[in-house]
Design a protein around this motif. Structure first.
Motif, PDB file in Angstrom:
ATOM      1  N   GLY A  19      -4.777  -2.565 -14.393  1.00  0.00           N
ATOM      2  CA  GLY A  19      -4.789  -2.798 -12.912  1.00  0.00           C
ATOM      3  C   GLY A  19      -3.243  -2.833 -12.665  1.00  0.00           C
ATOM      4  O   GLY A  19      -2.542  -2.845 -13.289  1.00  0.00           O
TER       5      GLY A  19
ATOM      6  N   CYS B 243       0.631  -1.171   0.080  1.00  0.00           N
ATOM      7  CA  CYS B 243      -0.063  -0.163  -0.154  1.00  0.00           C
ATOM      8  C   CYS B 243       0.885   1.302   0.145  1.00  0.00           C
ATOM      9  O   CYS B 243       0.684   2.222   0.489  1.00  0.00           O
ATOM     10  CB  CYS B 243      -0.829   0.004   1.335  1.00  0.00           C
TER      11      CYS B 243
ATOM     12  N   LEU C  25       7.741  12.050  -8.266  1.00  0.00           N
ATOM     13  CA  LEU C  25       8.982  11.917  -7.327  1.00  0.00           C
ATOM     14  C   LEU C  25       9.745  13.351  -7.232  1.00  0.00           C
ATOM     15  O   LEU C  25      10.001  13.915  -6.112  1.00  0.00           O
ATOM     16  CB  LEU C  25       9.897  10.876  -7.501  1.00  0.00           C
TER      17      LEU C  25
ATOM     18  N   GLY D 151       5.497   8.672 -12.689  1.00  0.00           N
ATOM     19  CA  GLY D 151       6.156   8.450 -11.239  1.00  0.00           C
ATOM     20  C   GLY D 151       7.289   9.405 -11.247  1.00  0.00           C
ATOM     21  O   GLY D 151       7.511   9.952 -10.058  1.00  0.00           O
TER      22      GLY D 151
ATOM     23  N   SER E  88       1.510   7.135   0.215  1.00  0.00           N
ATOM     24  CA  SER E  88       2.089   8.380  -0.293  1.00  0.00           C
ATOM     25  C   SER E  88       0.962   9.241  -0.407  1.00  0.00           C
ATOM     26  O   SER E  88       1.051  10.719  -0.008  1.00  0.00           O
ATOM     27  CB  SER E  88       2.832   8.275  -1.505  1.00  0.00           C
TER      28      SER E  88
ATOM     29  N   ALA F  73       7.427  -3.538 -12.728  1.00  0.00           N
ATOM     30  CA  ALA F  73       5.904  -2.900 -13.142  1.00  0.00           C
ATOM     31  C   ALA F  73       6.400  -1.628 -14.276  1.00  0.00           C
ATOM     32  O   ALA F  73       5.317  -1.174 -14.445  1.00  0.00           O
ATOM     33  CB  ALA F  73       5.004  -2.633 -12.030  1.00  0.00           C
TER      34      ALA F  73
ATOM     35  N   GLY G 216       1.947   3.314  -2.585  1.00  0.00           N
ATOM     36  CA  GLY G 216       1.275   4.393  -3.168  1.00  0.00           C
ATOM     37  C   GLY G 216       0.223   4.803  -2.574  1.00  0.00           C
ATOM     38  O   GLY G 216      -0.032   6.115  -2.406  1.00  0.00           O
TER      39      GLY G 216
ATOM     40  N   ARG H 123       9.455  -0.563  -4.889  1.00  0.00           N
ATOM     41  CA  ARG H 123       8.290  -1.739  -5.019  1.00  0.00           C
ATOM     42  C   ARG H 123       8.055  -2.079  -6.507  1.00  0.00           C
ATOM     43  O   ARG H 123       8.142  -3.335  -7.031  1.00  0.00           O
ATOM     44  CB  ARG H 123       7.264  -1.507  -4.213  1.00  0.00           C
TER      45      ARG H 123
ATOM     46  N   PHE I 174      -3.305   7.710 -11.190  1.00  0.00           N
ATOM     47  CA  PHE I 174      -4.096   6.766 -10.874  1.00  0.00           C
ATOM     48  C   PHE I 174      -5.126   6.143 -11.997  1.00  0.00           C
ATOM     49  O   PHE I 174      -5.342   5.222 -12.096  1.00  0.00           O
ATOM     50  CB  PHE I 174      -5.281   7.452  -9.724  1.00  0.00           C
TER      51      PHE I 174
ATOM     52  N   VAL J 235       7.323   7.574  -1.025  1.00  0.00           N
ATOM     53  CA  VAL J 235       7.153   7.805  -2.600  1.00  0.00           C
ATOM     54  C   VAL J 235       8.656   6.956  -2.874  1.00  0.00           C
ATOM     55  O   VAL J 235       8.333   5.876  -4.056  1.00  0.00           O
ATOM     56  CB  VAL J 235       7.428   9.012  -2.804  1.00  0.00           C
TER      57      VAL J 235
ATOM     58  N   ASN K 134       3.481   5.219 -17.150  1.00  0.00           N
ATOM     59  CA  ASN K 134       3.151   5.567 -15.841  1.00  0.00           C
ATOM     60  C   ASN K 134       4.239   5.660 -14.983  1.00  0.00           C
ATOM     61  O   ASN K 134       4.420   6.548 -13.959  1.00  0.00           O
ATOM     62  CB  ASN K 134       2.109   4.494 -15.064  1.00  0.00           C
ATOM     63  N   TRP K 135       5.462   4.932 -15.168  1.00  0.00           N
ATOM     64  CA  TRP K 135       6.568   4.950 -14.690  1.00  0.00           C
ATOM     65  C   TRP K 135       7.084   6.457 -14.651  1.00  0.00           C
ATOM     66  O   TRP K 135       7.759   7.074 -13.775  1.00  0.00           O
ATOM     67  CB  TRP K 135       7.621   4.123 -15.341  1.00  0.00           C
TER      68      TRP K 135
ATOM     69  N   SER L 114       0.144  -4.507 -11.666  1.00  0.00           N
ATOM     70  CA  SER L 114       0.867  -5.675 -12.359  1.00  0.00           C
ATOM     71  C   SER L 114       0.831  -6.931 -11.482  1.00  0.00           C
ATOM     72  O   SER L 114       0.413  -6.814 -10.516  1.00  0.00           O
ATOM     73  CB  SER L 114       2.462  -5.241 -12.393  1.00  0.00           C
TER      74      SER L 114
HETATM   75  C1  HEM Z   1       3.363  11.431  -5.097  1.00  0.00           C
HETATM   76  C2  HEM Z   1       3.766  10.001  -5.460  1.00  0.00           C
HETATM   77  C3  HEM Z   1       3.130   8.973  -5.637  1.00  0.00           C
HETATM   78  C4  HEM Z   1       1.979   8.451  -5.436  1.00  0.00           C
HETATM   79  C5  HEM Z   1       0.828   9.058  -4.898  1.00  0.00           C
HETATM   80  C6  HEM Z   1       1.662   7.342  -6.045  1.00  0.00           C
HETATM   81  C7  HEM Z   1       0.556   6.450  -6.031  1.00  0.00           C
HETATM   82  C8  HEM Z   1       0.262   5.104  -6.644  1.00  0.00           C
HETATM   83  C9  HEM Z   1      -0.710   4.317  -6.423  1.00  0.00           C
HETATM   84  C10 HEM Z   1      -1.806   4.445  -5.341  1.00  0.00           C
HETATM   85  C11 HEM Z   1      -0.543   3.340  -7.152  1.00  0.00           C
HETATM   86  C12 HEM Z   1      -1.526   1.616  -6.907  1.00  0.00           C
HETATM   87  C13 HEM Z   1      -0.736   0.696  -6.246  1.00  0.00           C
HETATM   88  C14 HEM Z   1       0.426   1.058  -5.387  1.00  0.00           C
HETATM   89  O1  HEM Z   1      -0.006   1.321  -4.240  1.00  0.00           O
HETATM   90  O2  HEM Z   1       1.403   0.658  -5.512  1.00  0.00           O
HETATM   91  C15 HEM Z   1       0.528   3.236  -8.336  1.00  0.00           C
HETATM   92  C16 HEM Z   1       1.133   2.563  -8.870  1.00  0.00           C
HETATM   93  C17 HEM Z   1       2.213   2.693  -9.635  1.00  0.00           C
HETATM   94  N1  HEM Z   1       3.234   3.601  -9.518  1.00  0.00           N
HETATM   95 FE1  HEM Z   1       2.923   5.179  -8.289  1.00  0.00          FE
HETATM   96  N2  HEM Z   1       2.591   6.911  -7.084  1.00  0.00           N
HETATM   97  C18 HEM Z   1       3.808   7.760  -6.704  1.00  0.00           C
HETATM   98  C19 HEM Z   1       5.031   8.138  -6.988  1.00  0.00           C
HETATM   99  C20 HEM Z   1       5.496   6.896  -8.108  1.00  0.00           C
HETATM  100  C21 HEM Z   1       6.793   6.720  -8.584  1.00  0.00           C
HETATM  101  C22 HEM Z   1       7.803   7.881  -7.883  1.00  0.00           C
HETATM  102  C23 HEM Z   1       6.857   5.889  -9.480  1.00  0.00           C
HETATM  103  C24 HEM Z   1       8.213   5.479 -10.419  1.00  0.00           C
HETATM  104  C25 HEM Z   1       9.040   6.214 -10.622  1.00  0.00           C
HETATM  105  C26 HEM Z   1       5.720   5.319  -9.799  1.00  0.00           C
HETATM  106  C27 HEM Z   1       5.317   4.017 -10.465  1.00  0.00           C
HETATM  107  C28 HEM Z   1       4.224   3.811 -10.362  1.00  0.00           C
HETATM  108  C29 HEM Z   1       3.963   2.482 -11.282  1.00  0.00           C
HETATM  109  C30 HEM Z   1       4.715   1.836 -12.752  1.00  0.00           C
HETATM  110  C31 HEM Z   1       2.383   1.836 -10.792  1.00  0.00           C
HETATM  111  C32 HEM Z   1       1.871   0.704 -11.470  1.00  0.00           C
HETATM  112  C33 HEM Z   1       2.389  -0.448 -10.610  1.00  0.00           C
HETATM  113  C34 HEM Z   1       1.830  -1.888 -10.820  1.00  0.00           C
HETATM  114  O3  HEM Z   1       1.083  -2.108 -11.612  1.00  0.00           O
HETATM  115  O4  HEM Z   1       2.332  -2.866 -10.099  1.00  0.00           O
HETATM  116  N3  HEM Z   1       4.673   6.040  -8.762  1.00  0.00           N
HETATM  117  N4  HEM Z   1       1.161   4.790  -7.771  1.00  0.00           N
END
Ligand code: HEM
Length: 270
Positions: A265, A89, A179, A175, A94, A163, A91, A157, A257, A151, A171-172, A267
């Motif tokens: 959904g 959890c 960051l 992300g 964060s 992923a 994400g 993770r 999101f 974050v 989405n990366w 990965s």
């Molecule tokens: C303010 C910062 C961020 C927030 C609020 C956020 C939020 C989320 C949430 C809620 C998810 C869904 C599931 C989970 O909790 O893993 C998610 C998935 C994901 N996030 Fe983030 N994220 C943030 C930063 C990042 C960063 C820094 C990266 C990579 C550089 C990233 C890459 C991804 C990817 C690729 C997924 C899909 C993961 C999967 O399908 O397993 N996110 N994110």
């Protein structure tokens, strides 16, 4: 003595001699309200608040699809995706910390003025004289530190699970922007207390920016609002911290999101 008679003429409520109690009357008014057009315009079909709701599979789906909160969830989720041990959890955490930072930040804005003379005095008043001031300030500070950590761990993770690979590579990238924005929010907030720690940290930070090739000096000038740290710097970083960066990060979070859902959904094992 004149007495109002009920429909059966004996003054005792219904034809069986039963006078409706207050809860019964309230229930009757409630039923009428639930049957009204105004009520139907607020609660969409399938809502448990609508008149005549029955517990059918179709209505159960409607409850999810037509609710402001629940409709954000996908209709189907993969079993492994809801296991806390898969995403930890991070994400979600964060995002939760971001919400805490927004609420506590708005509280702090009521007591803080971004000028050289008032900034530190306001922080000190906040800590000593404002009800819950010390608590809320520390929630904001700790929340900011924790968000940077969550974050980063979330990114680790995602990397560990691979992923970042198609179809989630966009989405990366989003992300990475998230960051960067998280770090920028942290850094701009650091100056605001206007204490020695903040002042020297920002001096070092902006000097480093100044060494960037080609446009370093110009960026440093813009960020300082001059050639050295002054009240102009404080005002600029304040506006970036409370307005611009939060606004931009909310937009990128929404895209992030949305893409999680659209990329199939969370990965996981094929
Ligand atoms: C303010 C910062 C961020 C927030 C609020 C956020 C939020 C989320 C949430 C809620 C998810 C869904 C599931 C989970 O909790 O893993 C998610 C998935 C994901 N996030 Fe983030 N994220 C943030 C930063 C990042 C960063 C820094 C990266 C990579 C550089 C990233 C890459 C991804 C990817 C690729 C997924 C899909 C993961 C999967 O399908 O397993 N996110 N994110």
């Amino acid at each position: 003595m004149a007495r109002r008679l009920s429909r059966n003429g004996n003054g005792n409520g219904d034809g069986n001699g039963h006078r409706p109690s207050v809860p019964e009357k309230l229930a009757e008014v409630g039923e009428k309200m639930r049957g009204s057009q105004a009520w139907a315009s607020i609660f969409r079909p399938g809502s448990i608040f609508r008149k005549g709701y029955t517990d059918s599979p179709r209505n159960r789906s409607y409850v999810i699809m037509n609710s402001l909160i629940y409709h954000l969830h996908p209709v189907k989720v993969k079993r492994h995706a809801v296991k806390v041990s898969y995403t930890l959890c991070l994400g979600g955490l964060s995002f939760f910390l971001f919400l805490i930072l927004t609420v506590t930040g708005i509280f702090l804005m009521f007591f803080y003025r971004p000028t050289e003379v008032q900034a530190w005095a306001d922080i000190s008043t906040l800590e000593t004289s404002v009800t819950f001031g010390l608590l809320v300030r520390n929630m904001h500070r700790w929340g900011a530190h924790l968000m940077v950590i969550t974050v980063f761990l979330h990114m680790a993770r995602v990397f560990y699970h691979g992923a970042y690979k198609p179809p989630r590579e966009f989405n990366w990238v989003i992300g990475v922007i998230l960051l960067t924005l998280t770090l920028l929010l942290s850094f701009t907030g650091y100056l605001l207390p206007w204490d020695q720690l903040a002042l020297w940290a920002v001096t070092v930070g902006t000097n480093m920016i100044g060494y960037t090739p080609v446009f370093g000096a110009q960026v440093r000038f813009v960020l300082l609002g001059g050639v050295e740290i002054s009240t102009q710097t404080l005002l600029r970083w304040y506006v970036l911290h409370v307005l611009l960066f939060p606004f931009v990060i909310v937009i990128f979070m929404a895209i992030h999101f949305w893409r999680v859902r659209k990329d199939g959904g969370i990965s996981g094992p094929l």
